[in-house]
Design a protein around this motif. Structure first.
Motif, PDB file in Angstrom:
ATOM      1  N   ALA A  77       9.495   4.407  -0.699  1.00  0.00           N
ATOM      2  CA  ALA A  77       9.368   3.818  -2.147  1.00  0.00           C
ATOM      3  C   ALA A  77       8.498   2.762  -2.335  1.00  0.00           C
ATOM      4  O   ALA A  77       7.600   2.907  -3.316  1.00  0.00           O
ATOM      5  CB  ALA A  77      10.915   3.516  -2.723  1.00  0.00           C
ATOM      6  N   ILE A  78       8.488   1.725  -1.349  1.00  0.00           N
ATOM      7  CA  ILE A  78       7.563   0.548  -1.482  1.00  0.00           C
ATOM      8  C   ILE A  78       6.002   1.393  -1.548  1.00  0.00           C
ATOM      9  O   ILE A  78       5.244   0.716  -1.823  1.00  0.00           O
ATOM     10  CB  ILE A  78       8.155  -0.338  -0.346  1.00  0.00           C
ATOM     11  CG1 ILE A  78       9.249  -0.771  -0.867  1.00  0.00           C
ATOM     12  CG2 ILE A  78       6.955  -1.528  -0.460  1.00  0.00           C
ATOM     13  CD1 ILE A  78      10.076  -1.694   0.250  1.00  0.00           C
ATOM     14  N   GLU A  79       5.952   2.251  -0.274  1.00  0.00           N
ATOM     15  CA  GLU A  79       4.503   2.648  -0.183  1.00  0.00           C
ATOM     16  C   GLU A  79       4.196   3.315  -1.296  1.00  0.00           C
ATOM     17  O   GLU A  79       3.096   3.164  -1.773  1.00  0.00           O
ATOM     18  CB  GLU A  79       4.484   3.467   1.067  1.00  0.00           C
ATOM     19  CG  GLU A  79       4.917   2.799   2.410  1.00  0.00           C
ATOM     20  CD  GLU A  79       5.049   3.836   3.480  1.00  0.00           C
ATOM     21  OE1 GLU A  79       5.163   4.943   3.513  1.00  0.00           O
ATOM     22  OE2 GLU A  79       5.367   3.070   4.794  1.00  0.00           O
ATOM     23  N   ALA A  80       5.168   4.185  -2.150  1.00  0.00           N
ATOM     24  CA  ALA A  80       4.525   4.822  -3.226  1.00  0.00           C
ATOM     25  C   ALA A  80       4.219   3.898  -4.484  1.00  0.00           C
ATOM     26  O   ALA A  80       3.298   4.258  -5.280  1.00  0.00           O
ATOM     27  CB  ALA A  80       5.581   5.685  -3.746  1.00  0.00           C
ATOM     28  N   ALA A  81       4.936   2.686  -4.443  1.00  0.00           N
ATOM     29  CA  ALA A  81       4.416   1.985  -5.388  1.00  0.00           C
ATOM     30  C   ALA A  81       2.999   1.489  -5.409  1.00  0.00           C
ATOM     31  O   ALA A  81       2.406   1.228  -6.166  1.00  0.00           O
ATOM     32  CB  ALA A  81       5.589   0.844  -5.546  1.00  0.00           C
ATOM     33  N   ARG A  82       2.901   0.917  -4.163  1.00  0.00           N
ATOM     34  CA  ARG A  82       1.640   0.567  -3.742  1.00  0.00           C
ATOM     35  C   ARG A  82       0.518   1.676  -3.927  1.00  0.00           C
ATOM     36  O   ARG A  82      -0.693   1.542  -4.428  1.00  0.00           O
ATOM     37  CB  ARG A  82       1.547  -0.020  -2.244  1.00  0.00           C
ATOM     38  CG  ARG A  82       2.141  -1.091  -2.250  1.00  0.00           C
ATOM     39  CD  ARG A  82       1.844  -1.970  -0.848  1.00  0.00           C
ATOM     40  NE  ARG A  82       2.573  -3.423  -0.859  1.00  0.00           N
ATOM     41  CZ  ARG A  82       3.399  -3.529   0.152  1.00  0.00           C
ATOM     42  NH1 ARG A  82       4.024  -2.812   0.788  1.00  0.00           N
ATOM     43  NH2 ARG A  82       4.090  -4.969   0.051  1.00  0.00           N
ATOM     44  N   ALA A  83       0.829   2.799  -3.498  1.00  0.00           N
ATOM     45  CA  ALA A  83      -0.269   4.029  -3.435  1.00  0.00           C
ATOM     46  C   ALA A  83      -0.599   4.280  -5.036  1.00  0.00           C
ATOM     47  O   ALA A  83      -1.526   4.586  -5.448  1.00  0.00           O
ATOM     48  CB  ALA A  83       0.370   5.212  -2.853  1.00  0.00           C
ATOM     49  N   TRP A  84       0.530   4.078  -5.904  1.00  0.00           N
ATOM     50  CA  TRP A  84       0.375   4.083  -7.372  1.00  0.00           C
ATOM     51  C   TRP A  84      -0.635   3.318  -7.835  1.00  0.00           C
ATOM     52  O   TRP A  84      -1.490   3.505  -8.598  1.00  0.00           O
ATOM     53  CB  TRP A  84       1.618   4.232  -8.327  1.00  0.00           C
ATOM     54  CG  TRP A  84       1.488   4.328  -9.570  1.00  0.00           C
ATOM     55  CD1 TRP A  84       1.326   5.299 -10.404  1.00  0.00           C
ATOM     56  CD2 TRP A  84       1.312   3.082 -10.398  1.00  0.00           C
ATOM     57  NE1 TRP A  84       0.973   5.262 -11.496  1.00  0.00           N
ATOM     58  CE2 TRP A  84       0.924   3.723 -11.661  1.00  0.00           C
ATOM     59  CE3 TRP A  84       1.412   1.710 -10.339  1.00  0.00           C
ATOM     60  CZ2 TRP A  84       0.862   2.707 -12.722  1.00  0.00           C
ATOM     61  CZ3 TRP A  84       1.242   0.905 -11.385  1.00  0.00           C
ATOM     62  CH2 TRP A  84       0.923   1.341 -12.674  1.00  0.00           C
ATOM     63  N   ALA A  85      -0.328   2.074  -7.454  1.00  0.00           N
ATOM     64  CA  ALA A  85      -1.287   0.768  -8.013  1.00  0.00           C
ATOM     65  C   ALA A  85      -2.699   1.267  -7.516  1.00  0.00           C
ATOM     66  O   ALA A  85      -3.514   0.675  -8.201  1.00  0.00           O
ATOM     67  CB  ALA A  85      -0.750  -0.468  -7.417  1.00  0.00           C
ATOM     68  N   GLY A  86      -2.909   1.802  -6.375  1.00  0.00           N
ATOM     69  CA  GLY A  86      -4.303   1.971  -5.804  1.00  0.00           C
ATOM     70  C   GLY A  86      -4.587   3.349  -6.267  1.00  0.00           C
ATOM     71  O   GLY A  86      -5.822   3.696  -6.022  1.00  0.00           O
ATOM     72  N   GLY A  87      -3.906   4.171  -7.266  1.00  0.00           N
ATOM     73  CA  GLY A  87      -4.470   5.137  -7.736  1.00  0.00           C
ATOM     74  C   GLY A  87      -4.424   6.716  -6.898  1.00  0.00           C
ATOM     75  O   GLY A  87      -4.979   7.575  -7.241  1.00  0.00           O
ATOM     76  N   SER A  88      -3.598   6.477  -5.901  1.00  0.00           N
ATOM     77  CA  SER A  88      -3.428   7.990  -4.820  1.00  0.00           C
ATOM     78  C   SER A  88      -2.196   8.512  -5.125  1.00  0.00           C
ATOM     79  O   SER A  88      -1.964   9.701  -4.632  1.00  0.00           O
ATOM     80  CB  SER A  88      -3.765   7.355  -3.542  1.00  0.00           C
ATOM     81  OG  SER A  88      -2.666   6.567  -3.125  1.00  0.00           O
ATOM     82  N   VAL A  89      -1.210   8.000  -5.891  1.00  0.00           N
ATOM     83  CA  VAL A  89       0.015   8.493  -6.338  1.00  0.00           C
ATOM     84  C   VAL A  89       0.329   8.464  -7.731  1.00  0.00           C
ATOM     85  O   VAL A  89      -0.027   7.620  -8.337  1.00  0.00           O
ATOM     86  CB  VAL A  89       1.329   8.036  -5.513  1.00  0.00           C
ATOM     87  CG1 VAL A  89       2.300   8.511  -6.114  1.00  0.00           C
ATOM     88  CG2 VAL A  89       1.037   8.087  -3.989  1.00  0.00           C
ATOM     89  N   ARG A  90       0.821   9.811  -8.335  1.00  0.00           N
ATOM     90  CA  ARG A  90       1.121   9.955  -9.580  1.00  0.00           C
ATOM     91  C   ARG A  90       2.465   9.043  -9.911  1.00  0.00           C
ATOM     92  O   ARG A  90       3.182   8.934  -9.062  1.00  0.00           O
ATOM     93  CB  ARG A  90       1.406  11.647 -10.000  1.00  0.00           C
ATOM     94  CG  ARG A  90      -0.108  12.198 -10.022  1.00  0.00           C
ATOM     95  CD  ARG A  90       0.041  13.787 -10.146  1.00  0.00           C
ATOM     96  NE  ARG A  90       1.525  14.028  -9.890  1.00  0.00           N
ATOM     97  CZ  ARG A  90       2.414  14.977 -10.680  1.00  0.00           C
ATOM     98  NH1 ARG A  90       1.876  15.392 -11.785  1.00  0.00           N
ATOM     99  NH2 ARG A  90       3.485  15.255 -10.267  1.00  0.00           N
ATOM    100  N   MET A  91       2.267   8.664 -11.173  1.00  0.00           N
ATOM    101  CA  MET A  91       3.618   8.015 -11.635  1.00  0.00           C
ATOM    102  C   MET A  91       4.958   8.653 -11.374  1.00  0.00           C
ATOM    103  O   MET A  91       5.849   7.905 -10.919  1.00  0.00           O
ATOM    104  CB  MET A  91       3.596   7.656 -13.050  1.00  0.00           C
ATOM    105  CG  MET A  91       4.625   7.090 -13.587  1.00  0.00           C
ATOM    106  SD  MET A  91       5.991   7.774 -14.178  1.00  0.00           S
ATOM    107  CE  MET A  91       5.488   8.596 -15.638  1.00  0.00           C
ATOM    108  N   MET A  92       4.951   9.760 -11.614  1.00  0.00           N
ATOM    109  CA  MET A  92       6.248  10.778 -11.594  1.00  0.00           C
ATOM    110  C   MET A  92       6.727  11.007  -9.741  1.00  0.00           C
ATOM    111  O   MET A  92       7.967  10.797  -9.751  1.00  0.00           O
ATOM    112  CB  MET A  92       6.225  12.270 -12.147  1.00  0.00           C
ATOM    113  CG  MET A  92       5.935  11.986 -13.412  1.00  0.00           C
ATOM    114  SD  MET A  92       7.718  11.235 -14.276  1.00  0.00           S
ATOM    115  CE  MET A  92       8.894  12.494 -14.078  1.00  0.00           C
ATOM    116  N   ASP A  93       5.716  10.840  -9.041  1.00  0.00           N
ATOM    117  CA  ASP A  93       6.038  10.819  -7.769  1.00  0.00           C
ATOM    118  C   ASP A  93       6.562   9.528  -7.077  1.00  0.00           C
ATOM    119  O   ASP A  93       7.468   9.509  -6.384  1.00  0.00           O
ATOM    120  CB  ASP A  93       4.778  11.302  -6.799  1.00  0.00           C
ATOM    121  CG  ASP A  93       4.253  12.766  -7.091  1.00  0.00           C
ATOM    122  OD1 ASP A  93       5.048  13.583  -7.426  1.00  0.00           O
ATOM    123  OD2 ASP A  93       3.046  13.089  -7.216  1.00  0.00           O
ATOM    124  N   ALA A  94       5.928   8.517  -7.543  1.00  0.00           N
ATOM    125  CA  ALA A  94       6.397   7.284  -7.362  1.00  0.00           C
ATOM    126  C   ALA A  94       7.812   7.107  -7.838  1.00  0.00           C
ATOM    127  O   ALA A  94       8.617   6.399  -6.990  1.00  0.00           O
ATOM    128  CB  ALA A  94       5.407   6.181  -7.857  1.00  0.00           C
TER     129      ALA A  94
END
Length: 169
Positions: free
Chosen positions: A56-73
């Protein structure tokens, strides 16, 4: 309950009619991830094979970096909250902090959820005695980017009562 009944337009994204820029939204997500990660060891010490809070923490960071969609985070946040559900104490609060951090891309105000749960996790662990919560809060504030520092501190004062009063001075 960490979300207010009346939303602060400064914490609503511009695309939804608020004032929060994309850049500041990303900074909130990264700060929330930092808060959650700071206490993640309290979960992982008890449940080393459960990777849901870390993901989950990695997903938040990945979203901030543009590599994960909001719904996935957001989904990762739900999985971290699922990891927390059967637990008690510091491990539960640490997993909740991770879940809240991953939900910041969906609702920016979850940033204080991550911070508040991290403080609750630190308090439950009690490693520094009665000052543990204050030390965690102060550490979190030191991590705040200058650009969002005033916004977050004003929001902490505004929502302190619904965040278990963990931001008290």
């Amino acid at each position: 309950m960490i979300l207010p009944k009346v939303r602060d337009p400064r914490l609503v994204t511009i695309r939804r009619g608020g004032e929060l820029t994309d850049e500041d939204h990303r900074l909130l997500a990264l700060w929330a991830a930092d808060c959650a990660e700071h206490v993640l060891h309290l979960f992982e010490a008890e449940h080393p094979s459960d990777t849901r809070p870390r993901e989950a923490i990695e997903a938040a960071r990945a979203w901030a970096g543009g590599s994960v969609r909001m719904m996935d985070a957001r989904a990762r946040g739900g999985h971290a909250m699922g990891a927390a559900r059967p637990l008690r104490g510091a491990a539960r609060c640490a997993a909740c902090a991770a879940g809240q951090a991953a939900c910041v891309p969906h609702v920016p105000e979850h940033d204080l959820g991550a911070a508040a749960y991290a403080i609750k996790a630190a308090r439950a662990a009690g490693t520094a005695g009665p000052t543990t919560g204050r030390l965690e809060r102060d550490w979190q504030r030191e991590q705040l980017p200058e650009r969002i520092w005033a916004l977050v501190l004003e929001d902490q004062a505004r929502r302190n009562a619904i965040c278990w009063s963990v931001f008290d001075d």
